[in-house]
Design a protein around this motif. Structure first.
Motif, mmCIF file in Angstrom:
data_model
loop_
_atom_site.group_PDB
_atom_site.id
_atom_site.type_symbol
_atom_site.label_atom_id
_atom_site.label_comp_id
_atom_site.label_asym_id
_atom_site.label_seq_id
_atom_site.Cartn_x
_atom_site.Cartn_y
_atom_site.Cartn_z
ATOM 1 N N PRO A 97 -41.105 0.110 -4.974
ATOM 2 C CA PRO A 97 -40.330 0.011 -6.165
ATOM 3 C C PRO A 97 -40.355 1.155 -6.619
ATOM 4 C CG PRO A 97 -43.333 -1.195 -5.758
ATOM 5 C CD PRO A 97 -42.259 -1.251 -4.864
ATOM 6 N N PHE A 98 -40.786 1.876 -5.954
ATOM 7 C CA PHE A 98 -40.551 3.465 -5.631
ATOM 8 C C PHE A 98 -38.724 3.919 -5.521
ATOM 9 C CE2 PHE A 98 -40.965 8.410 -4.131
ATOM 10 C CZ PHE A 98 -40.360 8.297 -5.119
ATOM 11 N N LEU A 101 -37.439 2.896 -8.777
ATOM 12 C CA LEU A 101 -37.295 4.129 -10.088
ATOM 13 C C LEU A 101 -36.055 4.601 -9.200
ATOM 14 C CD1 LEU A 101 -40.960 5.306 -10.837
ATOM 15 C CD2 LEU A 101 -38.625 6.837 -10.316
ATOM 16 N N PRO A 105 -33.755 5.643 -13.358
ATOM 17 C CA PRO A 105 -34.807 5.469 -14.004
ATOM 18 C C PRO A 105 -34.627 4.775 -14.790
ATOM 19 C CG PRO A 105 -34.270 7.886 -12.285
ATOM 20 C CD PRO A 105 -34.018 6.629 -12.234
ATOM 21 N N PHE A 108 -35.026 1.528 -14.687
ATOM 22 C CA PHE A 108 -35.803 0.820 -13.550
ATOM 23 C C PHE A 108 -37.367 1.455 -13.584
ATOM 24 C CE2 PHE A 108 -32.202 -0.796 -11.276
ATOM 25 C CZ PHE A 108 -31.296 -1.483 -11.797
ATOM 26 N N GLY A 109 -37.824 2.623 -14.552
ATOM 27 C CA GLY A 109 -38.591 3.001 -13.963
ATOM 28 C C GLY A 109 -39.901 2.504 -14.573
ATOM 29 N N ALA A 112 -41.262 -0.556 -12.112
ATOM 30 C CA ALA A 112 -40.977 -0.208 -10.756
ATOM 31 C C ALA A 112 -42.383 0.624 -10.635
ATOM 32 C CB ALA A 112 -40.170 1.325 -10.545
ATOM 33 N N GLY A 113 -43.238 1.300 -12.097
ATOM 34 C CA GLY A 113 -44.482 2.140 -12.556
ATOM 35 C C GLY A 113 -45.110 0.793 -12.580
#
Length: 215
Positions: A97-98, A101, A105, A108-109, A112-113
């Motif tokens: 997931p990072f 990101l 960002p 997807f940020g 992902a977080g």
């Protein structure tokens, strides 16, 4: 959810595949470490949006995760090796997931977080119960050779890898697929939390079990 079934079905295949590696003197810890380094290649691959390369890194990492266990069974299963494998697995899982990101960002940020937040829930409930299960000697019949007690759930290793494959094959819909998987992860975490708590509350504390009679 189906890890136990796959474990027993794939075990004979993996045991056969690793025989040349065992004869060559390649240790389980070496395979674990090499697989981890390959798996971290998912970060630059996703950051540069090379999703096919990211998928290859994921698959090779998961292959190494099966091979190292098979090598350990044919040589020596150790707590140190199990510890190394578990730590590197959890770091690898969060790298995916990072990586998304980093890829985008703005798009997807947030998801992902959310996924990394969800993985913290599944990891915490899994590892905390494993520690206490070890103290109480709770049986682990589905994984008798594992160093840690494996607590099941809807999102286990197989389901996580399927999700990662879906993410890489259809990255444009990651906000949707990632959100769905995050919800399933939280369902797993909450189920583990409830079942783990109910199991442990019925057991005497370790101190009570070890207290001498009449004290």
């Amino acid at each position: 959810m189906i890890d136990a079934m796959l474990y027993h079905r794939l075990r004979p295949v993996l045991d056969s595949v690793v025989k040349p590696l065992v004869r060559a003197g390649i240790s389980a810890n070496t395979v674990t470490t090499v697989g981890f380094v390959i798996g971290l290649g998912v970060l630059p691959a996703l950051a540069w949006q090379h999703y096919d390369l990211a998928l290859l890194c994921i698959l090779l990492n998961r292959l190494s995760d099966g091979l190292d266990g098979a090598i350990a069974r044919q040589t020596q299963v150790t707590d140190a090796g199990g510890y190394l494998d578990s730590v590197m697995d959890f770091i690898f899982y969060s790298a995916v997931p990072f990586g998304f990101l980093l890829a985008d960002p703005s798009a997807f940020g947030a998801v992902a977080g959310l996924l990394m937040f969800s993985f913290m829930g599944t990891a915490a409930t899994f590892l905390a119960f494993a520690i206490l299960a070890g103290k109480h000697g709770i049986a682990n019949p589905n994984y008798p050779n594992k160093s840690l007690h494996y607590m099941g759930g809807i999102t286990e290793g197989f389901e996580t890898i399927v999700a990662f494959i879906v993410f890489c094959l259809w990255p444009a819909v990651f906000p949707v697929t990632g959100s769905i998987f995050a919800a399933l992860c939280w369902l797993t975490a909450l189920t583990r939390l409830y079942l783990g708590f109910q199991t442990l509350r019925r057991l005497p504390s370790v101190g009570e079990k070890e207290s001498p009679e009449g004290s």
